[in-house]
Design an enzyme around this catalytic site. Structure first.
Site, PDB file in Angstrom:
ATOM      1  N   HIS A   1       0.853  -1.180   0.000  1.00 53.28           N
ATOM      2  CA  HIS A   1       0.000   0.000   0.000  1.00 53.28           C
ATOM      3  C   HIS A   1       0.892   1.233   0.000  1.00 53.28           C
ATOM      4  O   HIS A   1       1.719   1.417   0.888  1.00 53.28           O
ATOM      5  CB  HIS A   1      -0.918   0.004   1.230  1.00 53.28           C
TER       6      HIS A   1
ATOM      7  N   GLU B   1       1.748   3.829   3.016  1.00 51.24           N
ATOM      8  CA  GLU B   1       2.282   3.319   4.279  1.00 51.24           C
ATOM      9  C   GLU B   1       3.813   3.401   4.276  1.00 51.24           C
ATOM     10  O   GLU B   1       4.510   2.384   4.274  1.00 51.24           O
ATOM     11  CB  GLU B   1       1.736   1.906   4.504  1.00 51.24           C
TER      12      GLU B   1
ATOM     13  N   ARG C   1      -3.347   4.682  -2.024  1.00 50.18           N
ATOM     14  CA  ARG C   1      -3.212   3.353  -1.409  1.00 50.18           C
ATOM     15  C   ARG C   1      -2.954   2.240  -2.435  1.00 50.18           C
ATOM     16  O   ARG C   1      -2.130   1.337  -2.209  1.00 50.18           O
ATOM     17  CB  ARG C   1      -4.506   3.043  -0.638  1.00 50.18           C
TER      18      ARG C   1
ATOM     19  N   HIS D   1       2.821  -3.411   6.793  1.00 51.26           N
ATOM     20  CA  HIS D   1       1.863  -2.343   6.511  1.00 51.26           C
ATOM     21  C   HIS D   1       1.884  -1.316   7.636  1.00 51.26           C
ATOM     22  O   HIS D   1       2.583  -1.464   8.626  1.00 51.26           O
ATOM     23  CB  HIS D   1       0.435  -2.930   6.463  1.00 51.26           C
TER      24      HIS D   1
ATOM     25  N   GLU E   1       1.042  -4.461  11.139  1.00 51.95           N
ATOM     26  CA  GLU E   1       0.594  -3.073  10.999  1.00 51.95           C
ATOM     27  C   GLU E   1       1.416  -2.265  11.995  1.00 51.95           C
ATOM     28  O   GLU E   1       1.281  -2.433  13.208  1.00 51.95           O
ATOM     29  CB  GLU E   1      -0.911  -2.938  11.313  1.00 51.95           C
TER      30      GLU E   1
END
Lengths: 359, 292
Positions: free
Chosen positions: A89, A92, A149, A220, A294
């Protein structure tokens, strides 16, 4: 008086001399545009020719070459492998920063840490610093593109918007939940499973080597989570208990670094259900230890994590990733030896005790 | 005799060690060969575990009430709404609340009114870096026409942090200013915010919190992603006044939603939002439907 001037001159000349002799060190704690990352990859390979090679394994929609760094000791044998990808993405940015840091760390550790030396003998690390290169470059174009994104493939006929969410495009329960079929939406899963060249590249590279891979880690931001497969609430990974255990150990390791709390669980439990993710696809290939990281933060800065947080974010994530990688390695390579040793000692003790009783 | 035993043990252990690896591979192969749309074939043990989990899932779908896992999405989304609420009530250029942890959550389905979350959370005041544990309740109405989420919460301890001097100084600095302040992209692409722009970033977050509170439901998780633009207007009725173009991020849909706000602030009145308007995210797109 003269000696002071002389000393200053000497110091000045030393500083100038030093500056011209030393290369500028790569700053791992600043965000780098794609061109600098590509240059860095070449530099890493040049500085570590025995351990590092660059492999091109696909093309983006805009025809850029997708590359990874293969890192490990060249044993001439078929080796087990660890997969890490960053930047699926575009917005990020902390994720590509982490991949670069991770590479630097393992190469540094190899120089002095016997455990890393052992792991690099037994396994190869395949690290893709930026998978969605078109998207990443687009997010650098100007202030208004920063929060892009998806990738940059055009929408289907009749839809003006660009981009497919690559992390909804993999062939894993594709198009079933947590996706949109509106090509303008952020979770548009594409016209078909694996319609996107970036997803195809990963699928082909990892798919043709799937028995080799022990870990598949996809990086991410944001949210401070360690996500296990599957994204679909009706499916549970066969090794769910083990993945939870390893994930919690990784979260513990992360917390020890800077006190940050990372939540561990499946996507449907801790975040939202989804389908077509690279993590789910890799778990379905049989790769046992697959996690989505994440990274920081929890919404304060979100995608625009300040550069002064790159270092702590990377340090804690490295601890977490290493925990999972070490577990996977030890289970594969020390397991048999440990079992044999334990059994042998048990029997020997039994024999000794029995012999003593008999005597 | 002993040597024979040792030899036998070594041979046996060698076989045992490799069996462990094979077992996990067999399970993985079964998993892999199953058609993606069917329930994968599992071993007996795995079917049992899967059964237990599906039972829990089924229960969850029918009831979805009672004690909640504080780390799971239901409690987390409700707790984030408490953060937005606290910011609308007491946020300022020098006071900003952040959800820190959720300790426990309980969900009740109230037939007439909606779904009520009872939470124990820790909230952090991010400028003084102090925390407070508090109880909160969030009621999501059953129907949209019944309005937005209703929150009950208060953080008395955090309000005791004295910010009067800073607020007054900031207010006086910009109240009668000839040069009206304007800033774009807070934070910038690299996460930077100039020190003298920080209070405007905080003010924008507080103003955004009114929108996020209004727009939140059980299927959203909002954070302010970025201030695209904040421009000071002439002071009116002793209130500093601003036009803002802010970008909200909804974690669940992953969408970036643009809002235009007009808001005011003063030390005694706090932040008030005069106007709010959602913007379409591309010029040729239709105006988005208000369906939540």
């Amino acid at each position: 008086m003269h000696s002071c001037v002389g000393l200053s001159c000497v110091l000045l000349l030393t500083v100038i001399g030093a500056a011209t002799v030393e290369r500028a060190e790569y700053d791992y704690f600043k965000y780098h545009p794609m061109s600098e990352i590509t240059g860095w990859m070449a530099q890493i390979q040049k500085e570590n020719p025995d351990l590092v090679s660059i492999m091109d394994y696909g093309k983006t929609y805009e025809k850029r070459t997708i590359s990874l760094l293969k890192i490990g000791v060249n044993t001439g044998e078929k080796k087990k492998a660890i997969w890490m990808d960053c930047g699926i993405h575009a917005r990020e940015w902390i994720a590509p920063a982490f991949c670069q840091y991770f590479v630097r760390q393992i190469l540094d550790a190899y120089k002095k840490d016997p455990k890393m030396q052992e792991m690099m003998k037994n396994m190869d690390f395949y690290v893709t610093p930026v998978l969605n290169m078109d998207g990443y470059i687009f997010s650098w174009a100007n202030d208004s593109t920063r929060l892009w994104r998806k990738n940059r493939s055009p929408g289907p006929a009749g839809c003006d918007c660009y981009g497919t969410d690559l992390n909804r495009n993999f062939d894993a329960n594709w198009g079933t939940i947590g996706v949109s079929f509106n090509c303008c939406d952020q979770t548009y899963c594409g016209k078909d499973a694996m319609s996107e060249p970036e997803a195809q590249a990963v699928t082909f590279f990892v798919g043709t080597r799937k028995e080799d891979f022990l870990c598949f880690l996809t990086i991410h931001s944001y949210g401070q989570l360690l996500l296990l497969p599957y994204g679909h609430p009706n499916f549970t990974a066969p090794n769910y208990d083990e993945l939870m255990k390893v994930g919690l150990a990784a979260a513990d390791a992360i917390k020890k670094v800077h006190g940050m709390h990372y939540t561990v669980g499946t996507s449907p439990d801790v975040l939202y259900p989804n389908s077509g993710s690279s993590r789910d696809w890799s778990r379905m290939q049989g790769i046992p230890y697959t996690f989505t990281f994440e990274l920081r933060d929890n919404g304060t800065y979100g995608f625009e994590l300040p550069e002064d947080q790159i270092k702590p974010a990377c340090e804690e994530a490295y601890s977490g990733a290493l925990e999972i990688i070490t577990y996977a390695h030890n289970k594969t390579f020390n397991g048999a030896v440990a079992t044999a040793a334990a059994t042998l000692w048990t029997v020997l003790l039994t024999v000794c005790v029995t012999s003593t009783n008999l005597m | 005799m002993i040597m024979f035993i040792i030899a036998a043990v070594v041979m046996f252990s060698g076989v045992t060690g490799s069996l462990n690896v094979t077992e996990s591979l067999e399970a993985d192969t079964a998993d892999m060969l199953a058609h993606p749309n069917s329930v994968p074939e599992f071993t007996e043990e795995e079917t049992e575990i899967l059964g237990q989990i599906l039972d829990v899932e089924a229960e969850g779908d029918v009831m979805a009430t009672g004690e909640l896992n504080p780390n799971h999405y239901q409690a987390q989304r409700a707790a984030k709404v408490v953060q937005h609420y606290l910011n609308t009530r007491n946020g300022s250029p020098f006071r900003l609340f952040r959800l820190s942890r959720v300790h426990s959550g309980n969900l009740e389905d109230l037939v007439d009114s909606g779904r009520k979350y009872q939470l124990e959370i820790t909230v952090k005041e991010s400028i003084s870096n102090t925390t407070e544990k508090l109880s909160a309740s969030v009621l999501f109405p059953r129907e949209e026409r019944q309005g937005s989420a209703q929150v009950q919460a208060s953080c008395d301890e955090l309000l005791k942090v004295n910010i009067t001097a800073q607020e007054e100084a900031f207010y006086q600095q910009y109240k009668n200013s000839q040069n009206l302040v304007s800033a774009q992209y807070l934070p910038d692409s690299h996460g930077r915010i100039d020190d003298d722009m920080r209070p405007f970033w905080h003010l924008s977050i507080v103003a955004s919190s009114f929108v996020m509170l209004k727009e939140s439901n059980e299927n959203t998780l909002y954070n302010m992603a970025q201030v695209a633009n904040v421009t000071q207007l002439a002071t009116e009725n002793d209130q500093l006044k601003f036009d803002g173009h802010i970008l909200l991020h909804d974690m669940v849909s992953q969408e970036i939603i643009h809002w235009k706000l007009q808001f005011t602030w003063s030390p005694p009145e706090g932040v008030k939002v005069l106007q709010m308007e959602q913007l379409p995210h591309c010029h040729h797109c239709e105006k988005p439907q208000n369906s939540n």
